[in-house]
Structure formats: C-alpha cells, structure tokens
Design an enzyme around this catalytic site. Structure first.
Site, PDB file in Angstrom:
ATOM      1  N   PRO A 155      47.644 -62.871 -15.846  1.00  0.00           N
ATOM      2  CA  PRO A 155      46.346 -62.514 -15.279  1.00  0.00           C
ATOM      3  C   PRO A 155      46.208 -62.758 -13.781  1.00  0.00           C
ATOM      4  O   PRO A 155      46.711 -63.746 -13.253  1.00  0.00           O
ATOM      5  CB  PRO A 155      45.366 -63.398 -16.056  1.00  0.00           C
ATOM      6  N   ASN A 156      45.523 -61.821 -13.159  1.00  0.00           N
ATOM      7  CA  ASN A 156      45.119 -61.856 -11.743  1.00  0.00           C
ATOM      8  C   ASN A 156      46.257 -61.553 -10.775  1.00  0.00           C
ATOM      9  O   ASN A 156      46.017 -61.441  -9.570  1.00  0.00           O
ATOM     10  CB  ASN A 156      44.472 -63.215 -11.380  1.00  0.00           C
ATOM     11  N   ALA A 187      47.785 -68.261 -14.979  1.00  0.00           N
ATOM     12  CA  ALA A 187      47.001 -69.392 -15.505  1.00  0.00           C
ATOM     13  C   ALA A 187      47.351 -69.728 -16.955  1.00  0.00           C
ATOM     14  O   ALA A 187      47.167 -70.871 -17.392  1.00  0.00           O
ATOM     15  CB  ALA A 187      45.512 -69.110 -15.360  1.00  0.00           C
ATOM     16  N   HIS A 233      56.903 -68.858 -10.454  1.00  0.00           N
ATOM     17  CA  HIS A 233      55.596 -68.987  -9.799  1.00  0.00           C
ATOM     18  C   HIS A 233      55.757 -68.708  -8.321  1.00  0.00           C
ATOM     19  O   HIS A 233      56.761 -69.131  -7.706  1.00  0.00           O
ATOM     20  CB  HIS A 233      55.016 -70.393  -9.995  1.00  0.00           C
TER      21      HIS A 233
HETATM   22  C1  DQA Z   1      50.835 -68.924 -10.398  1.00  0.00           C
HETATM   23  C2  DQA Z   1      50.317 -70.362 -10.419  1.00  0.00           C
HETATM   24  C3  DQA Z   1      49.239 -70.527 -11.471  1.00  0.00           C
HETATM   25  O1  DQA Z   1      48.744 -71.864 -11.454  1.00  0.00           O
HETATM   26  C4  DQA Z   1      48.086 -69.599 -11.196  1.00  0.00           C
HETATM   27  O2  DQA Z   1      47.113 -69.697 -12.224  1.00  0.00           O
HETATM   28  C5  DQA Z   1      48.494 -68.188 -10.981  1.00  0.00           C
HETATM   29  C6  DQA Z   1      49.708 -67.921 -10.226  1.00  0.00           C
HETATM   30  C7  DQA Z   1      51.839 -68.673  -9.248  1.00  0.00           C
HETATM   31  O3  DQA Z   1      52.528 -67.657  -9.300  1.00  0.00           O
HETATM   32  O4  DQA Z   1      51.899 -69.465  -8.299  1.00  0.00           O
HETATM   33  O5  DQA Z   1      47.783 -67.256 -11.344  1.00  0.00           O
HETATM   34  O6  DQA Z   1      51.509 -68.669 -11.625  1.00  0.00           O
END
Ligand code: DQA
Length: 144
Positions: A10-11, A77, A103
């Site tokens: 997500p996002n 997340a 990440h």
């Molecule tokens: C993430 C780190 C996560 O904590 C966060 O919720 C994300 C992106 C990263 O790529 O740094 O959405 O996975």
C-alpha cells in the site's frame, strides 16, 4: 529466461509525491522503468505490480508459489502487522522459492512501530535503506 516478480504494498503507487524527504522524489513509474531496464541488462524478466489491497497481495504470493517464481516484496505498512501476509510469504519460501523483503527507507531508523517486521523471519533476506536501489540490489541477487 528467468522470471522475477516484484510486488509492492500500500501507498507505494504514490512514490514521488509521498513524503519525498523519506522516500525520495523518484516516482513509482521510475521504479518500474528502472527495474525493467536493469532486468534486461541482467538477462532476466521482471513483472512489477502494486496494490493497496492485502487480499490481492496474498493472491499474488500464492501465484508465485504455484508458478515457482522468486519474489522481491516491499510489504509497505503490512510489514509491521500482517500475519496473513507473513503466512503467504512462508508459502513462497517453503515452496523453495526465494523472497527478498525490500524497503526504500531504513525502518529501523524511524518510528518504533516500524522496527518490527513480521515478514523478515520467513524471508530469504532483507535489503533496506538504499532508496529505490534496494530493489536493484535484490534483483541483482536473484538474477545470479
Ligand atoms: C516502507 C517502510 C514502511 O514502514 C512503510 O509503511 C512503507 C514503505 C519502505 O519502503 O521504506 O510504506 O516499506
């Protein structure tokens, strides 16, 4: 040619405009284009997908296990609390496939709730903190 699946939670479709101080100014489209270009350099094929839907991500992991595909996964997340996603990742790795958790940021240097990953224990490995290059490092490893 080896096929590698790159899955995003997500996002991550908002990269570029989402908290650029944390995630950088490169967009999701830049990420996809960069991975496709690196894959062709490395002689592998990549399919890059993103969803905001946990159930859809789980289905894609089931398909990876069934089709014997190695996976690069940014669980976003979901990393921090989704036991359902963790179990789906375990299906992939226990089917003998590799799964690299990636990440963009380094979650360990951020808020406390990001310090815990429920995915890492069932991943083959983890790469974090190198911006969009985290994915490139994972792709190079899986292309070996
Ligand atoms: C993430 C780190 C996560 O904590 C966060 O919720 C994300 C992106 C990263 O790529 O740094 O959405 O996975």
């Amino acid at each position: 040619m080896k096929n590698i699946l790159v899955l995003n939670g997500p996002n991550l479709n908002r990269l570029g405009s989402r908290e650029p101080d944390v995630y950088g100014s490169a967009t999701y489209e830049d990420l996809v284009a960069g991975l496709i270009s690196l894959a062709s350099e490395l002689g592998v094929a990549v399919e890059v997908k993103q969803t905001n839907d946990e159930a859809e991500l789980i289905e894609w992991l089931h398909n990876a296990a069934d089709n014997k595909l190695d996976v690069i996964l940014n669980p976003a997340a979901f990393t921090h609390y989704s036991y359902a996603l963790r179990d789906a990742c375990a299906i992939v790795t226990s089917a003998g496939m590799k799964l690299i958790e990636v990440h963009i940021s380094n979650p360990h240097s951020r808020e406390e709730f990001r310090h815990k990953s429920v995915i890492s224990a069932v991943a083959t490995g983890v790469i974090a903190g190198f911006g969009q290059d985290s994915y490139a490092l994972a792709l190079r490893q899986l292309a070996h």
